[in-house]
Design a protein around this motif. Structure first.
Motif, PDB file in Angstrom:
ATOM      1  N   TRP A  39      -5.908 -27.572 -31.016  1.00  0.00           N
ATOM      2  CA  TRP A  39      -6.074 -26.674 -29.849  1.00  0.00           C
ATOM      3  C   TRP A  39      -4.758 -25.986 -29.509  1.00  0.00           C
ATOM      4  O   TRP A  39      -4.714 -24.770 -29.286  1.00  0.00           O
ATOM      5  N   LYS A  42      -3.709 -23.129 -31.815  1.00  0.00           N
ATOM      6  CA  LYS A  42      -4.426 -21.870 -31.584  1.00  0.00           C
ATOM      7  C   LYS A  42      -4.009 -21.223 -30.269  1.00  0.00           C
ATOM      8  O   LYS A  42      -3.790 -20.005 -30.209  1.00  0.00           O
ATOM      9  N   ILE A  43      -3.898 -22.018 -29.194  1.00  0.00           N
ATOM     10  CA  ILE A  43      -3.647 -21.466 -27.863  1.00  0.00           C
ATOM     11  C   ILE A  43      -2.216 -20.970 -27.727  1.00  0.00           C
ATOM     12  O   ILE A  43      -1.966 -19.882 -27.193  1.00  0.00           O
ATOM     13  N   SER A 140      -9.190 -23.370 -22.087  1.00  0.00           N
ATOM     14  CA  SER A 140      -8.841 -22.632 -23.294  1.00  0.00           C
ATOM     15  C   SER A 140      -8.790 -21.135 -23.032  1.00  0.00           C
ATOM     16  O   SER A 140      -7.952 -20.421 -23.585  1.00  0.00           O
ATOM     17  N   ARG A 141      -9.659 -20.664 -22.175  1.00  0.00           N
ATOM     18  CA  ARG A 141      -9.745 -19.226 -21.880  1.00  0.00           C
ATOM     19  C   ARG A 141      -8.632 -18.766 -20.945  1.00  0.00           C
ATOM     20  O   ARG A 141      -8.156 -17.630 -21.044  1.00  0.00           O
ATOM     21  N   VAL A 143      -5.480 -20.091 -20.349  1.00  0.00           N
ATOM     22  CA  VAL A 143      -4.068 -20.252 -20.684  1.00  0.00           C
ATOM     23  C   VAL A 143      -3.546 -18.903 -21.177  1.00  0.00           C
ATOM     24  O   VAL A 143      -3.659 -18.569 -22.352  1.00  0.00           O
ATOM     25  N   LYS A 144      -2.997 -18.113 -20.230  1.00  0.00           N
ATOM     26  CA  LYS A 144      -2.552 -16.754 -20.544  1.00  0.00           C
ATOM     27  C   LYS A 144      -1.040 -16.622 -20.501  1.00  0.00           C
ATOM     28  O   LYS A 144      -0.500 -15.547 -20.741  1.00  0.00           O
TER      29      LYS A 144
END
Length: 736
Positions: A39, A42-43, A140-141, A143-144
């Motif tokens: 994870w 990717k993040i 997951s969405r 985390v900017k």
């Protein structure tokens, strides 16, 4: 933070994220470390962060010394806080158990109903399955940004009420576990910063080495500083002033942490005018603490005079210390802090007077600021509603918008961008205010904005206006309260620093976030007041303390709401209770005097046997006797006013106010005192009521009902209080 510190921070904060994101098929692996590593790759698109997570359970397998050391710091944190993994745990089928189960006293096991931030306590765990998948997807969405505060806020929002699923202790929140492992790892990294890449540190960590430093700070003189306000708009000014003192500590913590590239995870506690930090035990940090505290006290002296002081004490601790019971070392730290308080200003007297700016006789006319009482030149006095010094004008502006603030960021003193600036001793706090209400706004997305949970709720900024809204007697009420026996709340149960800090933060969440929202709706306990809006102002709510001003009738309801909601919030734990005092006063009584007399009322409540009490009209009642029992003050009040009508300014009853007054006079005339406790002479009551009945031929249902109650000493005491409230509600009076 530098690159290596950012990598360790991010990896340690999300080291156990695999226990959540493994529900997403893309990240499903055999173990939580593998899932979390995949994870993170990717993040964050960072191989080092991914590898630290992958090897945090077994650092010896890491590919190089750098990763082995950083993964080892995370591993050490888990060992310190005694976590045992359960890799066979079925994720999603458990709920977080309340930390209140660790508190002294009898408690049933209770669980948070769901992982969401607004979860409530329930008796039986219901499982987290679907909501856990939603959390994994949302995290997951969202985390900017890699901003440290942003990531910590994100983790708090989604995992505060989620258990550490891959560990055996379901009383440990995922958020608090991750926060403290990160804090410890960042301390170790700083402590060994010179040898991260060229020397294997992980294998040489010693549990008895005093490489950590606990810093505790606390205010002295808060009451004398906050409540010396007599200007127009005093209520919001006082709230802003008390919040500003919190900001000063925030600035102190921020200044210390940023100088050594440490994140906000290392703030153990920041509530109630004090706090604790976990820091590396290095000489330069101790020297910086002394300098920063001295600088803050110089600033405070310049703004508030000698009434307010910040005390600070440190204690060297080892991993073994942190593994043990908090009371073994926090009591030592508290004793050191008390020693500093006993000699406040003594160590800094030369620095203070060197730094104080004294206005000398240059022919300028000096004007006193009505808020802080300092002397200033006329050109330094400003303000729209009240002419005050520039510093107090800034505080009053904060008071006007504090209810609407969505958060703040910390900037240097040269900042001139969007947002409402409030100057502190080292930095500026830039408050974000919604654009549709005020002009002070900025984009909080991805900025690491610190959210404002300030315990603020207000309906009026004028005490006179509040008094005018009261039903019946046009007076205000003050309710002052705090949690009973908080200092000894874990005395029979050993707890680690995580549980200690979690209870503190959850109490702050109640007073600063939950209670202000609950005060918008009446308790429903006082029948005659149902449906009316609440007219109260939270002057101070934080830590475990509460100071509230409102119309006298609404303050009684607010006290009931506070106790009701606190008991629900803590799962009706018999070891977690509140005691407080209610006082009534004319609107022209100065704020400092209200604070003084309400403190006395609160003290009387706490002196009651077993505490858990409320003081009103110089009488002390258990909460059961005040409103929970069938025979209680509020139950008797509802009976007295059954069928009465509520108009805009008073309560109208079918019977004369004189009959209530007569009964009240009989009861008060029979009151006696024995060994400091009041009781009612039922023989005298019976005699007088017989006389009144024969003389006036009294046969009303009201008379018969109250006579029945009055001939029991305990019931007579409850009835007397109910009658006093009824008299005040039925009084026809205009504000003076």
């Amino acid at each position: 933070m530098n690159s290596a510190q950012e990598k360790l921070y991010t990896a340690s904060l999300f080291h156990d994220i695999g226990g959540i994101v493994s529900l997403i098929p893309e990240f499903k692996k055999i173990g939580h470390a593998e899932s979390g590593s995949l994870w993170a790759r990717k993040i964050f698109n960072d191989e080092d962060i991914s590898n630290i997570i992958l090897f945090h359970e077994d650092p010896d397998k890491a590919p190089d010394i750098f990763i082995r050391n950083l993964a080892g710091f995370v591993n050490n944190g888990e060992k310190v806080f005694n976590r045992r993994h359960k890799e066979d745990e079925t994720f999603g089928d458990v709920n977080l158990m309340s930390v209140c189960t660790l508190v002294n006293g009898k408690a049933e096991r209770q669980y948070y109903s769901e992982p969401s931030y607004n979860a409530v306590l329930v008796d039986e765990p219901a499982g987290n399955g679907e909501s856990l998948f939603d959390i994994a997807s949302s995290l997951s969405r969202e985390v900017k940004s890699k901003d440290s505060t942003y990531l910590l806020n994100l983790l708090r929002r989604y995992t505060l009420n989620l258990p550490q699923l891959n560990h055996t202790d379901l009383r440990k929140s995922f958020y608090f576990h991750s926060k403290f492992i990160t804090a410890l790892a960042m301390c170790d990294m700083y402590y060994f910063s010179e040898h991260l890449s060229d020397k294997l540190i992980y294998g040489a960590l010693k549990d008895d080495e005093k490489r950590y430093l606990l810093l505790q700070v606390d205010y002295s003189g808060i009451q004398d500083t906050i409540y010396t306000v007599s200007s127009k708009g005093a209520l919001k000014t006082i709230r802003a002033k008390s919040f500003y003192l919190e900001l000063l500590l925030e600035d102190l913590f921020y200044s210390l942490l940023t100088k050594f590239n440490l994140p906000r995870t290392n703030i153990v506690i920041n509530a109630g005018g004090g706090g604790i930090l976990l820091l590396p035990n290095r000489d330069e940090i101790k020297e910086t603490i002394d300098k920063e505290v001295s600088s803050l006290n110089r600033f405070i002296f310049d703004r508030f005079g000698g009434t307010l002081f910040v005390s600070a004490a440190t204690l060297n601790v080892s991993a073994n210390d942190l593994k043990g019971d908090t009371k073994d070392y926090l009591m030592t730290l508290a004793d050191k802090l008390n020693g500093v308080k006993s000699r406040k200003w003594l160590d800094q007297i030369d620095d203070i007077f060197d730094g104080v700016k004294v206005l000398r006789g240059d022919g300028a006319r000096l004007v006193e600021c009505p808020v802080c009482h300092g002397l200033f030149k006329e050109e330094d006095i400003t303000g729209m509603e009240v002419k005050v010094c520039k510093f107090c004008d800034n505080i009053m502006e904060l008071g006007r918008v504090i209810d609407c603030a969505h958060g703040f960021k910390i900037a240097d003193k040269l900042y001139s961008g969007p947002g409402l600036p409030v100057e502190s001793y080292n930095h500026k706090f830039i408050f974000n205010i919604p654009k549709d209400e005020f002009t002070h706004s900025f984009d909080v997305e991805n900025t690491g904005c610190i959210y404002v949970f300030n315990g603020s709720f207000s309906t009026e900024d004028s005490i006179d206006n509040l008094a005018g809204k009261a039903i019946g007697d046009k007076r205000i009420g003050v309710f002052r309260a705090d949690v009973d026996n908080l200092g000894n709340i874990f005395s029979t149960t050993p707890v680690d620093l995580i549980s200690y800090a979690e209870l503190s933060e959850r109490l702050s969440i109640f007073f600063c976030e939950r209670l202000p929202d609950k005060l918008k709706v009446r308790s429903g306990r006082i029948d005659i007041l149902k449906g009316r809006p609440m007219d109260v102002n939270l002057v101070y709510a934080g830590g475990d303390d509460l100071f509230l001003i409102g119309t006298w009738d609404d303050v009684i309801d607010a006290a009931i709401i506070t106790y009701d909601e606190f008991k629900k919030y803590t799962g009706f734990h018999n070891g977690l209770n509140i005691s407080g005092g209610i006082v009534l006063a004319d609107p022209d009584v100065p704020i400092y005097k209200l604070a003084e007399i309400s403190e006395g009322a609160e003290r009387r409540a706490k002196e009651n046997e077993s505490k858990n009490s409320i003081s009103i009209f110089n009488n002390v009642f258990s909460w059961n006797d005040f409103y929970l029992n069938k025979d209680s003050v509020i139950a008797y009040l509802n009976n007295l006013l059954a069928g009465a009508d509520l108009n805009d300014s008073y309560v109208a009853t079918d019977y004369s106010k004189g009959s209530i007054q007569d009964i009240y006079n009989v009861l008060k005339g029979s009151e006696r005192n024995r060994k400091g406790k009041s009781y009612y002479n039922v023989v005298y009551i019976n005699y007088v009521m017989n006389m009144v009945e024969k003389k006036n031929n009294v046969k009303s249902n009201l008379w018969r009902d109250v006579r029945h109650k009055a001939l029991n000493s305990k019931k007579a005491r409850l009835l007397a209080c109910a009658l006093e409230v009824a008299l005040l509600l039925t009084r026809k009076e205009e504000i003076k």
